[in-house]
Design a protein around this motif. Structure first.
Motif, PDB file in Angstrom:
ATOM      1  N   TRP A  48      13.039  11.341  -0.298  1.00  0.00           N
ATOM      2  CA  TRP A  48      13.122  10.515   0.908  1.00  0.00           C
ATOM      3  C   TRP A  48      12.843   9.072   0.567  1.00  0.00           C
ATOM      4  O   TRP A  48      12.096   8.759  -0.352  1.00  0.00           O
ATOM      5  N   LYS A  49      13.467   8.224   1.356  1.00  0.00           N
ATOM      6  CA  LYS A  49      13.226   6.795   1.267  1.00  0.00           C
ATOM      7  C   LYS A  49      12.222   6.501   2.384  1.00  0.00           C
ATOM      8  O   LYS A  49      12.506   6.762   3.552  1.00  0.00           O
ATOM      9  N   ILE A  50      11.058   6.022   2.002  1.00  0.00           N
ATOM     10  CA  ILE A  50       9.997   5.739   2.976  1.00  0.00           C
ATOM     11  C   ILE A  50       9.890   4.227   3.152  1.00  0.00           C
ATOM     12  O   ILE A  50       9.726   3.493   2.171  1.00  0.00           O
ATOM     13  N   HIS A  51      10.003   3.770   4.390  1.00  0.00           N
ATOM     14  CA  HIS A  51       9.870   2.348   4.696  1.00  0.00           C
ATOM     15  C   HIS A  51       8.394   2.066   4.945  1.00  0.00           C
ATOM     16  O   HIS A  51       7.749   2.775   5.712  1.00  0.00           O
ATOM     17  N   VAL A  52       7.865   1.062   4.270  1.00  0.00           N
ATOM     18  CA  VAL A  52       6.446   0.719   4.405  1.00  0.00           C
ATOM     19  C   VAL A  52       6.322  -0.741   4.796  1.00  0.00           C
ATOM     20  O   VAL A  52       6.977  -1.607   4.212  1.00  0.00           O
ATOM     21  N   GLU A  53       5.493  -1.001   5.805  1.00  0.00           N
ATOM     22  CA  GLU A  53       5.156  -2.376   6.158  1.00  0.00           C
ATOM     23  C   GLU A  53       3.652  -2.496   6.167  1.00  0.00           C
ATOM     24  O   GLU A  53       2.958  -1.697   6.801  1.00  0.00           O
ATOM     25  N   LEU A  54       3.144  -3.492   5.439  1.00  0.00           N
ATOM     26  CA  LEU A  54       1.704  -3.728   5.402  1.00  0.00           C
ATOM     27  C   LEU A  54       1.377  -4.893   6.329  1.00  0.00           C
ATOM     28  O   LEU A  54       1.948  -5.977   6.189  1.00  0.00           O
ATOM     29  N   PRO A  55       0.459  -4.682   7.278  1.00  0.00           N
ATOM     30  CA  PRO A  55       0.090  -5.773   8.179  1.00  0.00           C
ATOM     31  C   PRO A  55      -0.708  -6.836   7.423  1.00  0.00           C
ATOM     32  O   PRO A  55      -1.270  -6.553   6.352  1.00  0.00           O
TER      33      PRO A  55
END
Length: 185
Positions: A48-55
């Motif tokens: 899977w391609k996991i989208h990650v955003e760090l605040p």
């Protein structure tokens, strides 16, 4: 402000040593990670391609993560890819880092789904009422949406590798095609 920035760089660099990570616009606060399903589960063999955003407040505020290609799981919304995981949503601690998410939290979530707190009601009901068919459907999704090339192709119609910015910011260019919705994948 340099401390959270340094922590983000450290965590992302650590992640890059064990996982394939693709930064969005060379930004360490938004990226994709290739994640493989845990062995001895119906998710084995899937990528899977996991989208990650760090605040900006990371690690004091939890990262936002989501599956880009589809997965059939009680605690993952099939269309948006949102993940229902207490350790990310409620009990996040600055002691955790990105490696914990990909080596512990996500594998545990796939290994031990919680059908009593579902984001995907169909998967939860099937897991409770008909576990054999649930496993069959999970494996079908793995073959159909998480095969060898699926993670690379996931979200491809909304952007290409040269211009991933359209994923994160809609409407930068009036002439641009609207980015593909997750349910188009």
């Amino acid at each position: 402000m340099s401390s959270p920035r340094r922590r983000i760089e450290t965590d992302v660099m650590k992640l890059m040593s064990d996982y394939e990570v693709t930064l969005v616009n060379d930004n360490m606060q938004e990226f994709y990670v290739r994640f493989k399903g845990p062995t001895e589960t119906p998710f084995e063999g899937g990528t899977w391609k996991i989208h990650v955003e760090l605040p900006d407040q990371y690690p004091y505020k939890s990262p936002s993560i989501g599956f880009v290609n589809r997965i059939f799981h009680p605690n993952i919304d099939e269309l948006s890819g949102s993940v229902c995981l207490d350790v990310i949503n409620q009990t996040w601690s600055p002691m955790f880092d990105m490696i914990n998410i990909f080596e512990v939290f996500l594998p545990q979530l796939l290994r031990y789904p919680n059908p009593t707190d579902p984001l995907n009601g169909e998967a939860a009901a099937m897991m409770i009422k008909d576990p054999k068919n649930y496993e069959v459907k999970v494996k079908e999704y793995v073959q159909k949406y998480a095969g060898k090339d699926a993670a690379d192709e996931a979200g491809a119609e909304s952007s290409d590798d040269d211009d991933m910015s359209s994923v994160g910011s809609f409407g930068d260019d009036e002439d641009e095609q609207p980015a593909g919705r997750l349910d188009d994948v």
